[in-house]
Design a protein around this motif. Structure first.
Motif, mmCIF file in Angstrom:
data_model
loop_
_atom_site.group_PDB
_atom_site.id
_atom_site.type_symbol
_atom_site.label_atom_id
_atom_site.label_comp_id
_atom_site.label_asym_id
_atom_site.label_seq_id
_atom_site.Cartn_x
_atom_site.Cartn_y
_atom_site.Cartn_z
ATOM 1 N N UNK A 187 0.785 -1.225 0.000
ATOM 2 C CA UNK A 187 0.000 0.000 0.000
ATOM 3 C C UNK A 187 0.818 1.276 0.000
ATOM 4 N N UNK A 188 2.137 1.151 -0.101
ATOM 5 C CA UNK A 188 3.004 2.323 -0.030
ATOM 6 C C UNK A 188 3.678 2.582 -1.388
ATOM 7 N N UNK A 189 3.873 3.845 -1.739
ATOM 8 C CA UNK A 189 4.561 4.154 -2.999
ATOM 9 C C UNK A 189 6.068 3.952 -2.879
ATOM 10 N N UNK A 190 6.680 3.440 -3.937
ATOM 11 C CA UNK A 190 8.139 3.336 -4.048
ATOM 12 C C UNK A 190 8.776 2.485 -2.964
ATOM 13 N N UNK A 191 8.071 1.479 -2.437
ATOM 14 C CA UNK A 191 8.597 0.589 -1.407
ATOM 15 C C UNK A 191 8.780 -0.784 -2.024
ATOM 16 N N UNK A 192 9.864 -1.470 -1.661
ATOM 17 C CA UNK A 192 10.055 -2.820 -2.191
ATOM 18 C C UNK A 192 10.584 -3.749 -1.109
ATOM 19 N N UNK A 193 10.192 -4.999 -1.217
ATOM 20 C CA UNK A 193 10.705 -6.057 -0.357
ATOM 21 C C UNK A 193 11.920 -6.633 -1.074
ATOM 22 N N UNK A 194 13.094 -6.440 -0.494
ATOM 23 C CA UNK A 194 14.333 -6.864 -1.151
ATOM 24 C C UNK A 194 14.569 -8.355 -0.964
ATOM 25 N N UNK A 195 14.415 -8.820 0.275
ATOM 26 C CA UNK A 195 14.638 -10.243 0.543
ATOM 27 C C UNK A 195 13.872 -10.646 1.792
ATOM 28 N N UNK A 196 13.672 -11.944 1.917
ATOM 29 C CA UNK A 196 13.026 -12.480 3.109
ATOM 30 C C UNK A 196 13.686 -13.812 3.420
ATOM 31 N N UNK A 197 14.023 -14.019 4.685
ATOM 32 C CA UNK A 197 14.686 -15.253 5.114
ATOM 33 C C UNK A 197 13.907 -15.835 6.284
ATOM 34 N N UNK A 198 13.839 -17.164 6.294
ATOM 35 C CA UNK A 198 13.117 -17.858 7.342
ATOM 36 C C UNK A 198 14.099 -18.622 8.204
ATOM 37 N N UNK A 199 13.920 -18.524 9.493
ATOM 38 C CA UNK A 199 14.718 -19.247 10.476
ATOM 39 C C UNK A 199 13.832 -19.476 11.683
ATOM 40 N N UNK A 200 14.323 -19.086 12.854
ATOM 41 C CA UNK A 200 13.513 -19.145 14.062
ATOM 42 C C UNK A 200 12.309 -18.226 13.903
ATOM 43 N N UNK A 201 12.523 -17.117 13.214
ATOM 44 C CA UNK A 201 11.468 -16.171 12.877
ATOM 45 C C UNK A 201 11.640 -15.781 11.420
ATOM 46 N N UNK A 202 11.220 -14.602 11.071
ATOM 47 C CA UNK A 202 11.339 -14.103 9.705
ATOM 48 C C UNK A 202 12.186 -12.837 9.724
ATOM 49 N N UNK A 203 13.158 -12.759 8.814
ATOM 50 C CA UNK A 203 13.954 -11.544 8.640
ATOM 51 C C UNK A 203 13.668 -11.019 7.238
ATOM 52 N N UNK A 204 13.174 -9.791 7.181
ATOM 53 C CA UNK A 204 12.854 -9.169 5.892
ATOM 54 C C UNK A 204 13.711 -7.927 5.722
ATOM 55 N N UNK A 205 14.119 -7.696 4.489
ATOM 56 C CA UNK A 205 14.833 -6.465 4.144
ATOM 57 C C UNK A 205 13.958 -5.670 3.215
ATOM 58 N N UNK A 206 13.723 -4.409 3.549
ATOM 59 C CA UNK A 206 12.870 -3.545 2.738
ATOM 60 C C UNK A 206 13.644 -2.298 2.337
#
Length: 195
Positions: free
Chosen positions: A150-169
């Motif tokens: 829902x946001x302009x000019x925002x991107x999800x660069x990567x997502x990694x799964x382990x004990x939890x979730x690590x996302x890079x935006x």
């Protein structure tokens, strides 16, 4: 402040019977710029030269495409720089009119065609961007994706799964406070990765 083109535009000038058809377009990288050059070659297959210049955020490139060295690509690049544009390509296809222009005439003609196509080219101010990593629960991944969509000019660069979730935006600095508020409301921890 640097600006980026928001659309593609064409212009044409004639100098001593030679036609100079210029196309300006957004190009975030060299590959995108070369795609615009190839499209111009396909659109104007009978043109003698397809000279171009591209200005990126941290690099640039140009080609005289058979014109005398320094008479086409560099003048085009100079006009792009003078206009304060980045992530921009200009390609100029020349149909030779039978009269030689000389080195000085070519420089003026290619710079003039670049000026013509860039004069009223719609552009937008370049937004400062920031990258951020966030550590969250699995249940927070879909709400994060929904917020990002829902946001302009925002991107999800990567997502990694382990004990939890690590996302890079990657997001505009202007949205950083809103993103921090979203993270705080969900108990999500984040850190800036730089811009």
């Amino acid at each position: 402040m640097d600006r980026v083109p928001t659309t593609t535009r064409d212009a044409e000038i004639t100098v001593k019977r030679s036609r100079f058809i210029a196309t300006a377009a957004p190009a975030a990288d060299r590959g995108a710029a070369l795609a615009v050059v190839e499209a111009a070659r396909a659109t104007h297959p009978d043109a003698r030269h397809h000279c171009w210049a591209w200005q990126g955020r941290s690099s640039a490139g140009s080609s005289d495409d058979g014109e005398p060295a320094g008479t086409a690509g560099r003048p085009i690049l100079g006009v792009i720089g003078h206009k304060g544009l980045i992530d921009a390509v200009v390609v100029i296809s020349r149909y030779f009119g039978g009269i030689k222009l000389g080195a000085g005439g070519l420089v003026r003609a290619y710079a003039g065609a670049a000026e013509a196509v860039l004069a009223d080219l719609p552009s937008a101010a370049l937004q400062a961007m920031i990258e951020q990593s966030v550590n969250m629960r699995f249940a927070d991944e879909q709400p994060l994706r929904h917020w990002l969509a829902g946001q302009p000019d925002v991107s999800l660069i990567s997502i990694e799964y382990g004990v939890g979730v690590t996302a890079r935006v990657r997001l505009p600095v202007s949205l950083h406070a809103d993103f921090a508020d979203w993270c705080a409301a969900r108990g999500v921890r984040g850190q800036n990765d730089g811009d």
